[in-house]
Write a protein that holds these residues in place. Structure first.
Motif, PDB file in Angstrom:
ATOM      1  N   HIS A   1      35.992 101.676   2.428  1.00 26.17           N
ATOM      2  CA  HIS A   1      36.065 102.691   1.362  1.00 26.17           C
ATOM      3  C   HIS A   1      37.258 102.448   0.436  1.00 26.17           C
ATOM      4  CE1 HIS A   1      32.675 104.870   2.686  1.00 26.17           C
ATOM      5  NE2 HIS A   1      33.216 105.457   3.755  1.00 26.17           N
ATOM      6  N   MET A   2      38.347 101.923   0.977  1.00 26.43           N
ATOM      7  CA  MET A   2      39.516 101.649   0.131  1.00 26.43           C
ATOM      8  C   MET A   2      39.216 100.583  -0.916  1.00 26.43           C
ATOM      9  SD  MET A   2      42.805 101.798   2.681  1.00 26.43           S
ATOM     10  CE  MET A   2      43.931 101.395   1.341  1.00 26.43           C
ATOM     11  N   LYS A   3      38.294  99.691  -0.589  1.00 18.88           N
ATOM     12  CA  LYS A   3      37.931  98.650  -1.560  1.00 18.88           C
ATOM     13  C   LYS A   3      37.106  99.221  -2.712  1.00 18.88           C
ATOM     14  CE  LYS A   3      37.865  94.839   1.796  1.00 18.88           C
ATOM     15  NZ  LYS A   3      37.016  93.833   2.511  1.00 18.88           N
ATOM     16  N   ASN A   4      36.395 100.313  -2.437  1.00 15.55           N
ATOM     17  CA  ASN A   4      35.475 100.863  -3.440  1.00 15.55           C
ATOM     18  C   ASN A   4      35.989 102.118  -4.131  1.00 15.55           C
ATOM     19  OD1 ASN A   4      33.537  98.859  -2.764  1.00 15.55           O
ATOM     20  ND2 ASN A   4      32.862 100.083  -1.012  1.00 15.55           N
ATOM     21  N   ASP A   5      36.785 102.905  -3.425  1.00 18.82           N
ATOM     22  CA  ASP A   5      37.265 104.170  -3.991  1.00 18.82           C
ATOM     23  C   ASP A   5      38.579 103.969  -4.743  1.00 18.82           C
ATOM     24  OD1 ASP A   5      35.149 105.377  -2.868  1.00 18.82           O
ATOM     25  OD2 ASP A   5      36.269 106.766  -1.601  1.00 18.82           O
ATOM     26  N   PRO A   6      38.706 104.519  -5.932  1.00 19.64           N
ATOM     27  CA  PRO A   6      40.017 104.479  -6.605  1.00 19.64           C
ATOM     28  C   PRO A   6      40.986 105.443  -5.903  1.00 19.64           C
ATOM     29  CG  PRO A   6      38.456 105.781  -7.880  1.00 19.64           C
ATOM     30  CD  PRO A   6      37.674 105.177  -6.751  1.00 19.64           C
ATOM     31  N   ILE A   7      42.189 104.945  -5.601  1.00 17.29           N
ATOM     32  CA  ILE A   7      43.187 105.769  -4.913  1.00 17.29           C
ATOM     33  C   ILE A   7      44.306 106.082  -5.908  1.00 17.29           C
ATOM     34  CG2 ILE A   7      44.773 105.900  -2.956  1.00 17.29           C
ATOM     35  CD1 ILE A   7      43.027 103.834  -1.567  1.00 17.29           C
ATOM     36  N   LYS A   8      44.293 107.292  -6.413  1.00 19.39           N
ATOM     37  CA  LYS A   8      45.275 107.689  -7.406  1.00 19.39           C
ATOM     38  C   LYS A   8      46.296 108.681  -6.859  1.00 19.39           C
ATOM     39  CE  LYS A   8      41.998 107.036 -11.216  1.00 19.39           C
ATOM     40  NZ  LYS A   8      41.284 107.665 -12.369  1.00 19.39           N
ATOM     41  N   THR A   9      45.887 109.432  -5.854  1.00 15.53           N
ATOM     42  CA  THR A   9      46.779 110.462  -5.303  1.00 15.53           C
ATOM     43  C   THR A   9      46.732 110.408  -3.776  1.00 15.53           C
ATOM     44  OG1 THR A   9      45.070 112.172  -5.155  1.00 15.53           O
ATOM     45  CG2 THR A   9      46.219 111.941  -7.279  1.00 15.53           C
ATOM     46  N   PRO A  10      47.701 111.031  -3.121  1.00 15.04           N
ATOM     47  CA  PRO A  10      47.651 111.105  -1.659  1.00 15.04           C
ATOM     48  C   PRO A  10      46.382 111.778  -1.153  1.00 15.04           C
ATOM     49  CG  PRO A  10      49.842 111.682  -2.436  1.00 15.04           C
ATOM     50  CD  PRO A  10      48.977 111.576  -3.652  1.00 15.04           C
ATOM     51  N   ASP A  11      45.849 112.736  -1.935  1.00  9.88           N
ATOM     52  CA  ASP A  11      44.630 113.415  -1.514  1.00  9.88           C
ATOM     53  C   ASP A  11      43.442 112.463  -1.452  1.00  9.88           C
ATOM     54  OD1 ASP A  11      45.922 115.791  -1.216  1.00  9.88           O
ATOM     55  OD2 ASP A  11      45.385 116.571  -3.193  1.00  9.88           O
ATOM     56  N   ASP A  12      43.450 111.452  -2.336  1.00 16.06           N
ATOM     57  CA  ASP A  12      42.369 110.470  -2.301  1.00 16.06           C
ATOM     58  C   ASP A  12      42.381 109.707  -0.977  1.00 16.06           C
ATOM     59  OD1 ASP A  12      41.593 111.166  -4.843  1.00 16.06           O
ATOM     60  OD2 ASP A  12      42.786 109.596  -5.815  1.00 16.06           O
TER      61      ASP A  12
ATOM     62  N   LEU B   1      47.538 107.103   8.276  1.00 22.09           N
ATOM     63  CA  LEU B   1      47.531 107.860   7.020  1.00 22.09           C
ATOM     64  C   LEU B   1      48.945 108.257   6.610  1.00 22.09           C
ATOM     65  CD1 LEU B   1      46.024 109.396   4.780  1.00 22.09           C
ATOM     66  CD2 LEU B   1      45.818 111.329   6.364  1.00 22.09           C
ATOM     67  N   VAL B   2      49.741 108.723   7.566  1.00 17.96           N
ATOM     68  CA  VAL B   2      51.120 109.126   7.263  1.00 17.96           C
ATOM     69  C   VAL B   2      51.914 107.939   6.734  1.00 17.96           C
ATOM     70  CG1 VAL B   2      53.283 109.931   8.278  1.00 17.96           C
ATOM     71  CG2 VAL B   2      51.124 111.023   8.915  1.00 17.96           C
ATOM     72  N   TRP B   3      51.813 106.810   7.440  1.00 21.87           N
ATOM     73  CA  TRP B   3      52.581 105.621   7.036  1.00 21.87           C
ATOM     74  C   TRP B   3      52.058 105.033   5.723  1.00 21.87           C
ATOM     75  CZ3 TRP B   3      51.949 103.568  12.661  1.00 21.87           C
ATOM     76  CH2 TRP B   3      52.879 104.212  13.485  1.00 21.87           C
ATOM     77  N   LYS B   4      50.742 105.055   5.547  1.00 18.93           N
ATOM     78  CA  LYS B   4      50.159 104.470   4.337  1.00 18.93           C
ATOM     79  C   LYS B   4      50.515 105.294   3.109  1.00 18.93           C
ATOM     80  CE  LYS B   4      47.746 101.029   2.796  1.00 18.93           C
ATOM     81  NZ  LYS B   4      48.207  99.637   3.033  1.00 18.93           N
ATOM     82  N   LYS B   5      50.569 106.604   3.256  1.00 16.64           N
ATOM     83  CA  LYS B   5      50.972 107.445   2.125  1.00 16.64           C
ATOM     84  C   LYS B   5      52.394 107.110   1.687  1.00 16.64           C
ATOM     85  CE  LYS B   5      48.093 111.593   2.548  1.00 16.64           C
ATOM     86  NZ  LYS B   5      48.081 113.048   2.812  1.00 16.64           N
ATOM     87  N   LYS B   6      53.273 106.914   2.668  1.00 10.65           N
ATOM     88  CA  LYS B   6      54.661 106.577   2.330  1.00 10.65           C
ATOM     89  C   LYS B   6      54.726 105.213   1.664  1.00 10.65           C
ATOM     90  CE  LYS B   6      56.920 109.389   5.874  1.00 10.65           C
ATOM     91  NZ  LYS B   6      57.805 109.393   7.079  1.00 10.65           N
TER      92      LYS B   6
ATOM     93  N   ASN C   1      57.560 108.959  -2.738  1.00  4.71           N
ATOM     94  CA  ASN C   1      57.847 110.397  -2.847  1.00  4.71           C
ATOM     95  C   ASN C   1      56.646 111.199  -3.361  1.00  4.71           C
ATOM     96  OD1 ASN C   1      57.680 109.653  -5.496  1.00  4.71           O
ATOM     97  ND2 ASN C   1      59.824 110.095  -6.009  1.00  4.71           N
ATOM     98  N   GLY C   2      55.504 110.492  -3.500  1.00  3.40           N
ATOM     99  CA  GLY C   2      54.294 111.219  -3.915  1.00  3.40           C
ATOM    100  C   GLY C   2      53.839 110.899  -5.318  1.00  3.40           C
ATOM    101  N   THR C   3      54.632 110.109  -6.113  1.00  2.00           N
ATOM    102  CA  THR C   3      54.240 109.819  -7.485  1.00  2.00           C
ATOM    103  C   THR C   3      53.999 108.335  -7.717  1.00  2.00           C
ATOM    104  OG1 THR C   3      56.572 109.633  -8.099  1.00  2.00           O
ATOM    105  CG2 THR C   3      55.524 111.797  -8.336  1.00  2.00           C
ATOM    106  N   GLU C   4      54.554 107.495  -6.854  1.00  2.00           N
ATOM    107  CA  GLU C   4      54.421 106.052  -7.050  1.00  2.00           C
ATOM    108  C   GLU C   4      53.071 105.558  -6.539  1.00  2.00           C
ATOM    109  OE1 GLU C   4      57.694 104.291  -5.081  1.00  2.00           O
ATOM    110  OE2 GLU C   4      59.190 105.146  -6.420  1.00  2.00           O
ATOM    111  N   LEU C   5      52.591 104.465  -7.103  1.00  2.97           N
ATOM    112  CA  LEU C   5      51.332 103.862  -6.694  1.00  2.97           C
ATOM    113  C   LEU C   5      51.549 102.371  -6.492  1.00  2.97           C
ATOM    114  CD1 LEU C   5      48.409 104.817  -6.286  1.00  2.97           C
ATOM    115  CD2 LEU C   5      47.921 104.030  -8.597  1.00  2.97           C
ATOM    116  N   LEU C   6      51.035 101.833  -5.406  1.00  2.00           N
ATOM    117  CA  LEU C   6      51.242 100.422  -5.092  1.00  2.00           C
ATOM    118  C   LEU C   6      50.434  99.562  -6.055  1.00  2.00           C
ATOM    119  CD1 LEU C   6      52.847  98.927  -2.867  1.00  2.00           C
ATOM    120  CD2 LEU C   6      50.687  98.647  -1.642  1.00  2.00           C
TER     121      LEU C   6
END
Length: 749
Positions: A651-662, A727-732, A737-742
């Motif tokens: 799913h990570m390959k197909n879904d756009p991940i823009k926020t932690p909620d995603d 999930l906890v580690w991947k979000k970090k 801090n919740g605004t950066e994107l890899l």
């Protein structure tokens, strides 16, 4: 148009397969060698020490000792013995099916050093003076059995008899000894005993110019005289052998254990077959066919390998059926998902097989890794379990993967299943409109009401409390360690009638043995286990066996472990768990990513620790089979975790991940979509474990309990610990801090 030829081919293949199984399986099972725990016998581990000062124990000395032991086994008439060198100074001997175990132990361990001495214990001749095969059964002048010896040199014997004759009346005796112990034995001590240790003490009244000598007057029977002759012809051991570990199983005990465990296997397999037929319809029927082929294939391979089947090996075969069906479940659930997305039967079949293969491969390779560690660090019975487990996993790919897909493809490609999703257990109301698929169609599941991620903190706290409670229990109650780790002796008694601890304590007391550690076991308390501090000497083992055989009609099983071996087994057990964990981290990191690997291993260690905690709380005995169970759980429980991680990665390959909620949504969605698969794969193995627990041998009870607890905890940790930790580690990692994107994720967009 339906292609009937493919359906006909399916039935022909099925008929031929079952015809082959029916015609040959009986002969194959007869040819498979049974271990000593199934047909009785004993195993002993010797520490090899120099026989004389200055002797060196090297590779040549060990090989010479093995050859000497093999010659002695020939004296016993035991077929297919197993004698192996272990390490730098150890030799393991396994004799399955030997009837007189005490006699075998005596023959193996005695050095069989023949010496001719005078009354002052001076050596005049020894076994090297015997001609090759120079000993044989004979009879004295009173027609009593004796042993006739032929010497190499008559002149040397002439000098010896002359020397003895010159010692004068009363001292002119030629004393023949077997295994004279310097500083302990003497003619003067033994001569006054009614049954002296020496073989004979013949008076020499004249010089004898001959190479023929007779050992008589020792109370020989035909059997004992023949045995001594064969032992002397086999030659003396070049070393001293000290027993540091042994286990002895009565024939009746082994036969009953095999009968009970096979019955448990039949029940467990039958339930799995019914489950697959009910839950997966036509694919379930094909799974039943390929699982039958899987069992047959394992027996064939085991026969070809000339391997030895042990009680844990049968357990591994039964568990293997539960594990093999996992491959079918993973494939079938994936095909059902594709059908629900609106694809045709043929497209769903191809896509489901393609997308499930990597998951099956990853899941089984991690189990193989744990099995290899078991084989390297386990004892003989654990090695048997590991061998069967490895063969089972390899056979899975031939039958449950390729065989299932081939047979199911015949039906799919025949077009007989077109527009018939019900044959796969899929209702038409569950099928989505494929035209609305934007590349990432969401398939509703019956588990959409569960939020696996929402209460992750509660699950972390719950597991943390269990862990803390476990640490407290281990520090206070500790583990109820078996003699495998503490050293000592374990006696397992079987009876035709119910036993009581008090009666057994009295039985042991009459033999000069005292213990407060008697645990009743088996059906209707017809079995019991008693532990003793210290290893029994050989003569005590014989006394215990004879007593219980006469009173209860069955020889007990007796295991003795020296302190050195106990410490070594404990060390190897800890090392095995560490190596298996590191191996899984490396493999999952390579196939997935480091955070997934770390989360998976933490979940596995969490499972293993809670199994240990459960055993500490219940005071169940921890033996080597327990370690095998823990390693099996470590290798197997990661299957569910890999199934979940594989879907998350997809799913990570197909879904756009823009926020932690995603990311939270992806984890929740993946767990919901794989929940049925996870439950069913664990359930099939639980079925086999429960069958072993309820109907199998009492020797496997604790092993089965450890597996059952581990499987339940493994399912819990896969769903509520591993994915949530990741999930906890991947979000970090992704958001900080919740605004950066890899950046790599941005590129995938």
């Amino acid at each position: 148009m339906v292609k009937k030829g493919r359906i006909v081919a399916f039935f022909l293949i099925t008929i031929v397969l079952f015809g082959l199984i029916g015609a040959t399986v009986s002969n194959i099972t007869k040819d498979i060698k049974l271990g000593l725990d199934l047909q009785g016998g004993f195993e002993v581990l010797y520490k090899v020490k120099p026989a004389k000062k200055g002797d060196v124990i090297n590779d040549n000395a060990l090989k010479s000792t093995v050859q000497a032991l093999e010659q002695r086994v020939n004296v016993l008439g035991v077929s297919e013995p197993n004698i192996q060198i272990e390490g730098k100074d150890r030799i393991r001997v396994q004799l399955a099916g030997v009837k007189n175990q005490q006699k075998a132990r005596d023959i193996l361990s005695t050095q069989a050093k023949l010496t001719f001495r005078d009354v002052n214990d001076k050596v005049l001749m020894d076994g090297t003076d015997l001609a090759q095969n120079g000993a044989k059964l004979s009879y004295d002048q009173n027609n009593r059995p004796s042993v006739a010896l032929k010497l190499k040199d008559a002149k040397k014997f002439k000098k010896v008899t002359q020397q003895i004759l010159n010692m004068g009346q009363g001292k002119n005796l030629l004393v023949i000894w077997l295994d004279f112990e310097q500083g302990k034995d003497s003619y003067q001590k033994e001569a006054v005993k009614p049954n002296p240790k020496y073989l004979s003490a013949a008076s020499v009244s004249q010089v004898l110019d001959t190479n023929d000598v007779s050992i008589s007057g020792g109370g020989f029977t035909v059997s004992s005289a023949t045995q001594l002759a064969k032992l002397l012809n086999a030659g003396a051991l070049p070393v001293q052998l000290d027993e540091i570990y042994s286990t002895s199983v009565g024939a009746k005990f082994g036969q009953e254990a095999m009968h009970d465990t096979i019955l448990a296997g039949l029940i467990g397999v039958a339930v799995i077959f019914l489950f697959m037929l009910f839950f997966y319809r036509l694919p379930g029927l094909i799974a039943v066919i390929t699982l039958s082929a899987y069992i047959y294939l394992i027996l064939v391979v085991f026969d070809w390998m000339n391997a030895v089947l042990t009680l844990p090996g049968i357990a591994a075969l039964i568990l293997g059926v539960g594990m093999a069906v996992d491959a079918n479940i993973i494939s079938y659930e994936r095909i059902k998902d594709e059908l629900k997305s609106g694809k045709s039967v043929m497209s769903a079949f191809r896509a489901g097989n393609r997308r499930s293969f990597a998951t099956i491969l990853d899941a089984n390779l991690t189990t193989i890794l744990a099995a290899i560690v078991m084989f390297v660090y386990g004892n003989s019975s654990v090695k048997g379990f590991a061998t069967m487990l490895i063969i089972s996993i390899l056979a899975t790919f031939i039958t449950a993967v390729y065989g299932t897909r081939f047979l199911l493809a015949l039906w799919v490609n025949s077009r007989a299943l077109n527009k018939k999703p019900g044959y796969f257990g899929v209702r038409k109301s569950d099928i989505q409109d494929l035209g609305k698929d934007n590349g990432n169609l969401r398939i509703p599941t019956r588990w959409d009401f569960i939020d696996f991620v929402k209460f992750r903190k509660a699950f972390f706290i719950f597991s943390g409390l269990l862990t803390v409670a476990g640490i407290v229990l281990l520090l206070t109650l500790k583990l109820n360690l078996a003699v495998d780790f503490t050293s000592g002796t374990l006696v397992q008694v079987e009876s035709n009638k119910p036993l009581t601890a008090e009666v057994l304590k009295d039985d042991f007391k009459s033999l000069g043995l005292e213990t407060d550690d008697v645990v009743l076991a088996g059906k209707d308390s017809k079995g019991a286990r008693a532990r003793f501090i210290g290893a029994f000497p050989k003569d005590k083992v014989a006394d215990v066996k004879d007593y219980f055989d006469k009173k209860y009609g069955s020889e007990p099983s007796i295991s003795t472990v020296s302190p050195a071996v106990g410490k070594e087994l404990a060390r190897n057990a800890i090392l095995a768990v560490i190596i298996a964990s590191i191996g899984i981290i490396i493999y999952v990191t390579f196939r997935f990513e480091f955070y997934m690997a770390l989360a998976a291993v933490i979940a596995l260690l969490h499972d293993a620790f809670l199994i240990v905690t459960f055993f500490s709380l219940t005071r169940l005995e921890v033996d080597l089979n327990f370690i095998a169970a823990v390693l099996t759980i470590i290798g197997y429980s990661i299957n569910d975790t890999i199934v979940s991680f594989d879907r998350i990665r997809e799913h990570m390959k197909n879904d756009p991940i823009k926020t932690p909620d995603d990311l939270t949504y992806i984890v929740n969605r993946s767990l919901r979509e794989t929940f049925t698969r996870s439950i069913n794969t664990v359930l099939t193995v639980i079925i086999t474990v429960v069958a072993l627990l309820l109907f199998g041998s009492s020797s496997l009870t604790n092993f089965s309990i450890a597996l059952l607890v581990g499987l339940i905890m493994g399912a819990y940790s896969s769903l509520f610990i591993a994915a949530q930790l990741w999930l906890v580690w991947k979000k970090k990692q992704l958001f900080g801090n919740g605004t950066e994107l890899l950046k790599p994720i941005e590129k995938k967009k």
